[in-house]
Design a protein around this motif. Structure first.
Motif, mmCIF file in Angstrom:
data_model
loop_
_atom_site.group_PDB
_atom_site.id
_atom_site.type_symbol
_atom_site.label_atom_id
_atom_site.label_comp_id
_atom_site.label_asym_id
_atom_site.label_seq_id
_atom_site.Cartn_x
_atom_site.Cartn_y
_atom_site.Cartn_z
ATOM 1 N N ARG A 69 15.590 43.548 18.631
ATOM 2 C CA ARG A 69 16.351 42.414 19.189
ATOM 3 C C ARG A 69 16.872 42.749 20.579
ATOM 4 N N HIS A 70 17.400 43.931 20.737
ATOM 5 C CA HIS A 70 17.929 44.333 22.049
ATOM 6 C C HIS A 70 16.807 44.416 23.084
ATOM 7 N N ASP A 71 15.657 44.929 22.666
ATOM 8 C CA ASP A 71 14.520 45.032 23.589
ATOM 9 C C ASP A 71 14.015 43.647 24.010
ATOM 10 N N VAL A 72 13.904 42.738 23.049
ATOM 11 C CA VAL A 72 13.441 41.383 23.367
ATOM 12 C C VAL A 72 14.459 40.682 24.256
ATOM 13 N N GLN A 73 15.731 40.910 23.973
ATOM 14 C CA GLN A 73 16.773 40.298 24.808
ATOM 15 C C GLN A 73 16.704 40.859 26.230
ATOM 16 N N ALA A 74 16.493 42.153 26.375
ATOM 17 C CA ALA A 74 16.378 42.758 27.707
ATOM 18 C C ALA A 74 15.162 42.203 28.439
ATOM 19 N N LEU A 75 14.053 42.037 27.731
ATOM 20 C CA LEU A 75 12.856 41.464 28.343
ATOM 21 C C LEU A 75 13.126 40.029 28.782
ATOM 22 N N SER A 76 13.848 39.284 27.968
ATOM 23 C CA SER A 76 14.193 37.905 28.303
ATOM 24 C C SER A 76 15.040 37.838 29.579
ATOM 25 N N VAL A 77 15.992 38.738 29.687
ATOM 26 C CA VAL A 77 16.826 38.808 30.896
ATOM 27 C C VAL A 77 15.960 39.168 32.105
ATOM 28 N N GLY A 78 15.052 40.113 31.918
ATOM 29 C CA GLY A 78 14.160 40.509 33.007
ATOM 30 C C GLY A 78 13.271 39.373 33.475
ATOM 31 N N VAL A 79 12.757 38.596 32.533
ATOM 32 C CA VAL A 79 11.896 37.460 32.881
ATOM 33 C C VAL A 79 12.703 36.404 33.638
ATOM 34 N N ALA A 80 13.927 36.147 33.179
ATOM 35 C CA ALA A 80 14.781 35.162 33.862
ATOM 36 C C ALA A 80 15.108 35.628 35.281
ATOM 37 N N ALA A 81 15.377 36.918 35.439
ATOM 38 C CA ALA A 81 15.681 37.453 36.770
ATOM 39 C C ALA A 81 14.447 37.393 37.669
ATOM 40 N N PRO A 136 15.403 24.238 40.563
ATOM 41 C CA PRO A 136 14.593 25.214 39.827
ATOM 42 C C PRO A 136 14.365 24.840 38.367
ATOM 43 N N ALA A 137 15.134 23.914 37.845
ATOM 44 C CA ALA A 137 14.965 23.486 36.451
ATOM 45 C C ALA A 137 13.798 22.524 36.276
ATOM 46 N N ASN A 138 13.247 22.008 37.360
ATOM 47 C CA ASN A 138 12.136 21.050 37.287
ATOM 48 C C ASN A 138 10.813 21.798 37.110
ATOM 49 N N VAL A 139 10.650 22.347 35.935
ATOM 50 C CA VAL A 139 9.494 23.180 35.611
ATOM 51 C C VAL A 139 8.188 22.413 35.774
ATOM 52 N N ARG A 140 8.148 21.207 35.264
ATOM 53 C CA ARG A 140 6.916 20.408 35.316
ATOM 54 C C ARG A 140 6.514 20.110 36.764
ATOM 55 N N GLU A 141 7.485 19.744 37.579
ATOM 56 C CA GLU A 141 7.188 19.417 38.974
ATOM 57 C C GLU A 141 6.715 20.648 39.747
ATOM 58 N N VAL A 180 6.588 29.872 30.934
ATOM 59 C CA VAL A 180 5.886 29.864 29.647
ATOM 60 C C VAL A 180 6.421 30.975 28.743
ATOM 61 N N LEU A 181 6.692 32.133 29.314
ATOM 62 C CA LEU A 181 7.124 33.290 28.526
ATOM 63 C C LEU A 181 8.564 33.157 28.019
ATOM 64 N N ALA A 182 9.450 32.600 28.818
ATOM 65 C CA ALA A 182 10.869 32.538 28.449
ATOM 66 C C ALA A 182 11.118 31.855 27.103
#
Length: 178
Positions: free
Chosen positions: A137-149, A40-45, A93-95
């Motif tokens: 900061r907390h909101d952006v961090q929560a959004l970041s976690v949501g995007v990763a999930a 899953p780390a092979n973003v380009r591929e 792209v968003l992460a």
């Protein structure tokens, strides 16, 4: 990612034979990513596989009627892969943008907390709750976690669909000589 050249196409080649060669090459282009996209780390591929799926889909939209019923099945699967990988790519792209925004907000808050501490290093813990960007900061961090999930769930769904496509007989039926 540049499309692979289709060998053996000449003026006068019959449509059925040309369609078969083109489809076979586009399927080979798709399958060439199999090993790489299992990480899953092979973003380009993963993004390049999306482009390969798009090329296969467009090929089948134009030549599918010549290639038989398997073309419709593979066209639908290519579209589904393309859609899933598009959503994965959106997360990819968003992460980093969210990470950069979070770092910027943290740096701004560090300056604000330092000012609130008025030169007393022991006061920083006490005034930390007064950081002006704390909620953001907390909101952006929560959004970041949501995007990763979301990306993890989408990637798992993609991999399941990818494995089903490879294990199924549609690709083989599509590329088998007529």
């Amino acid at each position: 990612m540049k499309a692979s050249r289709v060998k053996g196409l000449r003026p006068g080649t019959r449509l059925g034979g040309a369609a078969q060669r083109i489809a076979k090459q586009r399927v080979a282009d798709l399958l060439a990513f199999d090993e790489a996209v299992r990480d899953p780390a092979n973003v380009r591929e993963l993004h390049d596989l999306r482009i390969a799926a798009k090329r296969l889909r467009y090929t089948l939209e134009v030549l599918g009627t010549v290639l038989g019923p398997a073309a419709g099945v593979v066209e639908n699967e290519a579209r589904a892969l393309q859609d899933l990988l598009g959503e994965v790519h959106d997360c990819d792209v968003l992460a980093p943008r969210l990470e950069a925004e979070l770092a910027k907000l943290a740096a701004e808050d560090a300056k604000a907390v330092a000012a609130l501490a008025e030169g007393d290093p022991d006061a920083t813990a006490r005034v930390l709750r007064e950081a002006p960007g704390r909620t953001m900061r907390h909101d952006v961090q929560a959004l970041s976690v949501g995007v990763a999930a979301r990306r993890a769930v989408l990637y798992a769904r993609f991999l399941e669909r990818w494995d089903e496509l490879i294990a199924g007989g549609a690709l083989t039926a599509l590329t088998a000589p007529a």
